[in-house]
Design an enzyme around this catalytic site. Structure first.
Site, PDB file in Angstrom:
ATOM      1  N   CYS A  49    -166.667   6.730 -15.772  1.00  0.00           N
ATOM      2  CA  CYS A  49    -166.381   5.857 -14.628  1.00  0.00           C
ATOM      3  C   CYS A  49    -167.693   5.555 -13.878  1.00  0.00           C
ATOM      4  O   CYS A  49    -168.500   6.463 -13.647  1.00  0.00           O
ATOM      5  CB  CYS A  49    -165.412   6.567 -13.703  1.00  0.00           C
ATOM      6  SG  CYS A  49    -165.129   5.657 -12.182  1.00  0.00           S
ATOM      7  N   GLU A  57    -165.454  16.731 -15.345  1.00  0.00           N
ATOM      8  CA  GLU A  57    -166.366  15.994 -14.446  1.00  0.00           C
ATOM      9  C   GLU A  57    -167.399  16.950 -13.848  1.00  0.00           C
ATOM     10  O   GLU A  57    -168.594  16.627 -13.783  1.00  0.00           O
ATOM     11  CB  GLU A  57    -165.572  15.310 -13.326  1.00  0.00           C
ATOM     12  CG  GLU A  57    -166.487  14.547 -12.372  1.00  0.00           C
ATOM     13  CD  GLU A  57    -165.776  13.974 -11.166  1.00  0.00           C
ATOM     14  OE1 GLU A  57    -164.555  13.721 -11.233  1.00  0.00           O
ATOM     15  OE2 GLU A  57    -166.445  13.784 -10.133  1.00  0.00           O
ATOM     16  N   SER A 111    -154.041  17.178 -14.819  1.00  0.00           N
ATOM     17  CA  SER A 111    -154.736  16.174 -14.011  1.00  0.00           C
ATOM     18  C   SER A 111    -154.997  16.711 -12.608  1.00  0.00           C
ATOM     19  O   SER A 111    -154.062  16.959 -11.847  1.00  0.00           O
ATOM     20  CB  SER A 111    -153.881  14.904 -13.937  1.00  0.00           C
ATOM     21  OG  SER A 111    -154.240  14.131 -12.817  1.00  0.00           O
ATOM     22  N   ASN A 115    -156.341  15.276  -9.971  1.00  0.00           N
ATOM     23  CA  ASN A 115    -155.969  14.419  -8.827  1.00  0.00           C
ATOM     24  C   ASN A 115    -154.455  14.405  -8.637  1.00  0.00           C
ATOM     25  O   ASN A 115    -153.968  14.293  -7.514  1.00  0.00           O
ATOM     26  CB  ASN A 115    -156.586  13.018  -8.975  1.00  0.00           C
ATOM     27  CG  ASN A 115    -155.894  12.164  -9.987  1.00  0.00           C
ATOM     28  OD1 ASN A 115    -154.879  11.559  -9.699  1.00  0.00           O
ATOM     29  ND2 ASN A 115    -156.425  12.109 -11.196  1.00  0.00           N
ATOM     30  N   SER A 159    -154.132   8.956 -13.686  1.00  0.00           N
ATOM     31  CA  SER A 159    -154.058   8.841 -15.140  1.00  0.00           C
ATOM     32  C   SER A 159    -152.615   8.653 -15.616  1.00  0.00           C
ATOM     33  O   SER A 159    -152.295   8.942 -16.763  1.00  0.00           O
ATOM     34  CB  SER A 159    -154.675  10.085 -15.785  1.00  0.00           C
ATOM     35  OG  SER A 159    -154.170  11.251 -15.190  1.00  0.00           O
TER      36      SER A 159
END
Ligand code: SF4
Length: 276
Positions: free
Chosen positions: A96, A126, A217, A219, A260
């Site tokens: 990203c 990340e 995930s 987030n 996602s």
């Protein structure tokens, strides 16, 4: 009739959509196509891609020489990219642009001798990609871990794009107390903040919240934590089949989804809730 309200925005963010689009463009181009780890943290998307020939590699050595590989939106450590290149793999960079910006910041400050403190989950791709760009670093996930740090004069504080703003502020204040010259870079993604804000606001207007997204995930997990802050019933599901029976008793239910989560999975959850 139940009222089902969708938080806005929710679901795919720009970075995830871009990475998926890159994979879609490469399917059927001839070379074997890989991703290093799941392209996004969503099992259903992963299964769909696998059925169309996209292969999953855990390490660069799993990728056949001369094939293509799309790097996921989280990015990867430079060392992994080097191992891929040494195998003649064609790399399509799905990192990203916002994560790329964090990479550049760390490279710049680390190159100037800064110690880098990263707020995030040390096991997340990340964060590994961020840490891999710093010569000297510490990863913290809580305020109490930050309390234990000793900071050199030149320190940069940066975060994973999906941390909560309250966590960022708490750790930032601790580091500034230890070293007032700490350089602060808030890299929380606006997409993340907007989704958290929408969940916070919607959960004051409904009786229950359903958060849709992959178990892995981060987030999505944070959206679920945000929904719980208002002391209402909340659940985290991957698909409509996981909706818990307790939802029967609520007449007004809010729905949100991680960055996602594809639209068709959100739509199916909303449809199923209407028919409860
Ligand atoms: S949440 Fe933000 S930083 Fe992460 S992939 Fe999406 S747009 Fe990029």
């Amino acid at each position: 009739m139940k009222e089902i309200i969708k938080a806005e925005p929710c679901g795919f963010c720009m970075g995830v959509r871009r990475a998926i689009d890159l994979v879609e463009k490469e399917i059927g181009q001839g070379e074997d196509l890989f991703t290093l780890g799941p392209i996004i943290h969503n099992r259903q998307v992963q299964e769909n891609l696998a059925s169309r020939g996209v292969r999953l590699a855990d390490i660069p050595e799993d990728v056949s020489e001369g094939s293509s590989l799309v790097i996921r939106a989280h990015g990867v450590e430079p060392e992994l990219e080097e191992r891929l290149m040494s195998r003649g793999v064609k790399i399509i960079d799905g990192t990203c642009p916002k994560v790329k910006s964090s990479h550049r910041t760390i490279e710049e400050y680390s190159g100037n001798g800064y110690f880098v403190v990263i707020l995030g989950d040390k096991n997340h791709g990340e964060v590994k990609g961020l840490a891999g760009r710093a010569d000297r670093h510490a990863v913290v996930s809580t305020a109490s871990e930050a309390e234990k740090l000793t900071l050199p004069e030149k320190t940069l504080f940066i975060c994973q794009t999906t941390v909560k703003d309250s966590e960022f502020e708490e750790v930032r204040d601790i580091l500034l107390t230890k070293n007032p010259h700490t350089v602060i870079r808030n890299m929380i993604c606006a997409a993340t903040m907007k989704r958290q804000k929408a969940v916070r606001e919607l959960s004051t207007r409904v009786e229950a919240m359903v958060i849709v997204g992959g178990r892995g995930s981060s987030n999505t997990k944070r959206l679920y934590q945000t929904a719980l802050e208002n002391d209402i019933f909340a659940c985290h599901v991957e698909t409509a089949d996981e909706l818990p029976p307790e939802l029967h008793k609520f007449s007004c239910i809010g729905v949100s989804a991680g960055a996602s989560t594809p639209d068709d999975i959100i739509d199916e959850v909303m449809e199923r809730l209407r028919s409860l």
